[in-house]
Design a protein around this motif. Structure first.
Motif, PDB file in Angstrom:
ATOM      1  N   GLU A  78     -10.367  11.779   4.927  1.00  0.00           N
ATOM      2  CA  GLU A  78      -9.392  13.491   4.765  1.00  0.00           C
ATOM      3  C   GLU A  78      -9.751  13.718   6.657  1.00  0.00           C
ATOM      4  N   TYR A  79      -8.835  14.707   6.284  1.00  0.00           N
ATOM      5  CA  TYR A  79      -8.727  15.088   7.403  1.00  0.00           C
ATOM      6  C   TYR A  79      -9.007  16.845   8.087  1.00  0.00           C
ATOM      7  N   ALA A  80      -9.542  17.041   8.729  1.00  0.00           N
ATOM      8  CA  ALA A  80      -9.368  18.492   8.712  1.00  0.00           C
ATOM      9  C   ALA A  80      -8.439  19.305   9.282  1.00  0.00           C
ATOM     10  N   VAL A  81      -7.955  19.786   8.967  1.00  0.00           N
ATOM     11  CA  VAL A  81      -7.197  20.600   9.628  1.00  0.00           C
ATOM     12  C   VAL A  81      -7.830  21.926  10.803  1.00  0.00           C
ATOM     13  N   THR A  82      -8.023  22.942   9.796  1.00  0.00           N
ATOM     14  CA  THR A  82      -8.815  24.113  10.732  1.00  0.00           C
ATOM     15  C   THR A  82     -10.478  23.755   9.769  1.00  0.00           C
ATOM     16  N   PRO A  83     -11.208  24.651  10.030  1.00  0.00           N
ATOM     17  CA  PRO A  83     -12.218  24.357   8.712  1.00  0.00           C
ATOM     18  C   PRO A  83     -12.333  24.901   7.400  1.00  0.00           C
ATOM     19  N   LYS A  84     -10.940  25.729   7.241  1.00  0.00           N
ATOM     20  CA  LYS A  84     -10.657  25.726   5.841  1.00  0.00           C
ATOM     21  C   LYS A  84      -9.722  24.739   5.221  1.00  0.00           C
ATOM     22  N   LEU A  85      -8.811  24.079   5.892  1.00  0.00           N
ATOM     23  CA  LEU A  85      -7.418  23.413   5.407  1.00  0.00           C
ATOM     24  C   LEU A  85      -7.993  21.646   5.783  1.00  0.00           C
ATOM     25  N   THR A  86      -7.594  21.386   4.578  1.00  0.00           N
ATOM     26  CA  THR A  86      -7.812  19.759   4.415  1.00  0.00           C
ATOM     27  C   THR A  86      -6.839  19.156   4.056  1.00  0.00           C
ATOM     28  N   LEU A  87      -6.388  17.964   4.507  1.00  0.00           N
ATOM     29  CA  LEU A  87      -5.004  17.197   4.047  1.00  0.00           C
ATOM     30  C   LEU A  87      -5.826  15.956   3.819  1.00  0.00           C
ATOM     31  N   GLY A  88      -5.379  15.252   2.573  1.00  0.00           N
ATOM     32  CA  GLY A  88      -6.356  14.088   1.975  1.00  0.00           C
ATOM     33  C   GLY A  88      -5.076  12.952   1.004  1.00  0.00           C
ATOM     34  N   PHE A  89      -5.682  11.347   1.772  1.00  0.00           N
ATOM     35  CA  PHE A  89      -5.408  10.436   0.905  1.00  0.00           C
ATOM     36  C   PHE A  89      -5.998   9.998  -0.613  1.00  0.00           C
ATOM     37  N   TRP A  90      -6.115   9.933  -1.244  1.00  0.00           N
ATOM     38  CA  TRP A  90      -6.363   9.020  -2.340  1.00  0.00           C
ATOM     39  C   TRP A  90      -5.811   8.085  -2.750  1.00  0.00           C
ATOM     40  N   GLY A  91      -6.288   6.354  -3.712  1.00  0.00           N
ATOM     41  CA  GLY A  91      -6.191   5.334  -3.114  1.00  0.00           C
ATOM     42  C   GLY A  91      -7.017   5.143  -4.823  1.00  0.00           C
ATOM     43  N   THR A  92      -6.303   4.112  -6.079  1.00  0.00           N
ATOM     44  CA  THR A  92      -6.682   3.361  -5.958  1.00  0.00           C
ATOM     45  C   THR A  92      -6.422   2.041  -6.737  1.00  0.00           C
ATOM     46  N   THR A  93      -6.870   0.922  -7.221  1.00  0.00           N
ATOM     47  CA  THR A  93      -6.095  -0.273  -7.097  1.00  0.00           C
ATOM     48  C   THR A  93      -7.138  -1.484  -8.068  1.00  0.00           C
ATOM     49  N   ASN A  94      -6.493  -2.276  -9.137  1.00  0.00           N
ATOM     50  CA  ASN A  94      -7.359  -3.282  -9.686  1.00  0.00           C
ATOM     51  C   ASN A  94      -7.532  -4.400  -9.460  1.00  0.00           C
ATOM     52  N   PHE A  95      -6.810  -4.075  -8.496  1.00  0.00           N
ATOM     53  CA  PHE A  95      -5.387  -5.407  -8.418  1.00  0.00           C
ATOM     54  C   PHE A  95      -5.474  -6.804  -9.046  1.00  0.00           C
ATOM     55  N   LYS A  96      -4.974  -6.423 -10.112  1.00  0.00           N
ATOM     56  CA  LYS A  96      -4.493  -6.924 -11.497  1.00  0.00           C
ATOM     57  C   LYS A  96      -2.669  -6.726 -11.570  1.00  0.00           C
ATOM     58  N   ASN A  97      -2.404  -7.768 -11.546  1.00  0.00           N
ATOM     59  CA  ASN A  97      -0.468  -8.044 -11.420  1.00  0.00           C
ATOM     60  C   ASN A  97       0.615  -8.049 -12.744  1.00  0.00           C
ATOM     61  N   ASP A  98      -0.625  -7.624 -14.121  1.00  0.00           N
ATOM     62  CA  ASP A  98      -0.030  -7.832 -15.804  1.00  0.00           C
ATOM     63  C   ASP A  98      -0.464  -6.173 -15.210  1.00  0.00           C
ATOM     64  N   TYR A  99       0.753  -6.013 -16.414  1.00  0.00           N
ATOM     65  CA  TYR A  99       0.856  -3.991 -16.566  1.00  0.00           C
ATOM     66  C   TYR A  99       0.156  -4.677 -17.976  1.00  0.00           C
ATOM     67  N   PHE A 100       0.515  -5.372 -19.271  1.00  0.00           N
ATOM     68  CA  PHE A 100      -0.004  -5.657 -20.502  1.00  0.00           C
ATOM     69  C   PHE A 100      -0.392  -6.883 -20.532  1.00  0.00           C
ATOM     70  N   TYR A 101      -1.786  -6.479 -21.632  1.00  0.00           N
ATOM     71  CA  TYR A 101      -2.828  -7.386 -21.822  1.00  0.00           C
ATOM     72  C   TYR A 101      -1.887  -8.629 -22.775  1.00  0.00           C
ATOM     73  N   ALA A 102      -2.375  -9.725 -23.440  1.00  0.00           N
ATOM     74  CA  ALA A 102      -1.998 -10.754 -23.451  1.00  0.00           C
ATOM     75  C   ALA A 102      -1.210 -10.769 -25.218  1.00  0.00           C
ATOM     76  N   ASP A 103      -2.303  -9.272 -25.897  1.00  0.00           N
ATOM     77  CA  ASP A 103      -2.009  -8.734 -27.208  1.00  0.00           C
ATOM     78  C   ASP A 103      -0.695  -7.678 -26.957  1.00  0.00           C
ATOM     79  N   GLY A 104       0.169  -7.737 -25.722  1.00  0.00           N
ATOM     80  CA  GLY A 104       0.850  -6.572 -25.791  1.00  0.00           C
ATOM     81  C   GLY A 104       0.269  -4.745 -25.343  1.00  0.00           C
ATOM     82  N   THR A 105      -0.953  -4.922 -25.351  1.00  0.00           N
ATOM     83  CA  THR A 105      -1.139  -3.464 -25.386  1.00  0.00           C
ATOM     84  C   THR A 105      -1.600  -3.314 -23.788  1.00  0.00           C
TER      85      THR A 105
END
Length: 289
Positions: free
Chosen positions: A66-93
């Motif tokens: 997060e970066y506070a441009v002013t005391p009221k205005l803030t810009l931000g970045f958020w991300g998440t990953t579980n480091f899994k390369n397969d979208y589907f489970y073995a049963d196709g779920t």
């Protein structure tokens, strides 16, 4: 005698002025040192968002800047990953591998009300038929959504420390269809959430227990006809996020803190919860600067 009293009076006045000047200098220095850049990394046992489980039961890493441009205005970045390369489970779920990148802006309207605008981007980890992962595709085959929120926070300085969120999807892949699965229309899916904060053990003789917070929450999606909330009811108000979270923040020094959390969430939807179930326990550790 009068001279002594006069000298004493002058010394007292000088000391008072000097103290005021020192305080003013410290206040000025404090303002100058007010932190503009905030960094945070969460490590959680699984990623849960408003009662929705994304990425299965796998550990996820979630950085935030997060970066506070002013005391009221803030810009931000958020991300998440579980480091899994397969979208589907073995049963196709679907839902095994998951990653998300969000950009956001917040503006503090007053001491208790904040406006937030989030741009969600959740590209699939492998090619999925009919899905376009392009970053600027906000159409019905894209993986982008824009969320406009009002966040009310009375947790500090108020008698009743509650908070509330009103969230509406205003752009992106949030479309409902007619009975023939045609004529897509934006649904403006809206989610409401109410939370409260209890601070426990403030008078305990055990120092570690000081500052433990307990946060119950009730969250419901009102109009889920687009099915944006995959694990909620589509045809009625769905209380998909009923939970309680315990948090303890540990100060590591050098402006670094380490919050620890344990969160229980129950998804109260009557349908569409078969994939991951209704009950979740999520443990987390964070490092904040």
């Amino acid at each position: 005698m009068k001279i002594k009293l006069l000298l004493l009076h002058l010394i007292i006045i000088s000391t008072s002025i000097f103290s005021q000047e020192n305080q003013a200098a410290e206040d000025t220095l404090s303002v100058k040192k007010e932190k503009k850049l905030s960094l945070n990394v969460d490590i959680v046992s699984r990623y849960l968002w408003r009662g929705q489980c994304w990425g299965g039961n796998y550990v996820a890493v979630q950085p935030m800047i997060e970066y506070a441009v002013t005391p009221k205005l803030t810009l931000g970045f958020w991300g998440t990953t579980n480091f899994k390369n397969d979208y589907f489970y073995a049963d196709g779920t679907p839902g095994k591998g998951y990653q998300e990148i969000d950009l956001y802006v917040t503006y503090q309207l007053n001491d208790f009300l904040q406006f937030q605008l989030w741009d969600y981007y959740w590209p699939s980890v492998e090619k999925v038929t009919g899905i376009d992962n392009s970053f600027f595709n906000y159409g019905n085959d894209g993986v982008k959504t824009v969320d406009a929120m009002l966040y009310f926070d009375f947790s500090e300085g108020y008698k009743y420390p509650f908070n509330a969120t009103i969230s509406t999807l205003v752009a992106g892949n949030d479309f409902r269809y007619d009975s023939n699965d045609e004529n897509p229309k934006h649904n403006y899916t809206t989610y409401l959430e109410l939370g409260y904060t209890f601070t426990l053990f403030e008078k305990s003789s055990i120092k570690f227990l000081h500052g433990i917070e307990l946060d119950p929450v009730i969250g419901a999606v009102l109009n889920n006809k687009s099915g944006y909330y995959s694990y909620a009811d589509y045809d009625k108000v769905s209380f998909c996020n009923l939970g309680i979270k315990a948090t303890k923040e540990i100060d590591l020094g050098k402006a670094i803190t380490m919050p620890l959390s344990l969160n229980y969430v129950h998804n109260g939807a009557t349908q569409n919860t078969e994939t991951f179930g209704k009950n979740f326990i999520v443990a987390g550790i964070s490092f904040s600067y």
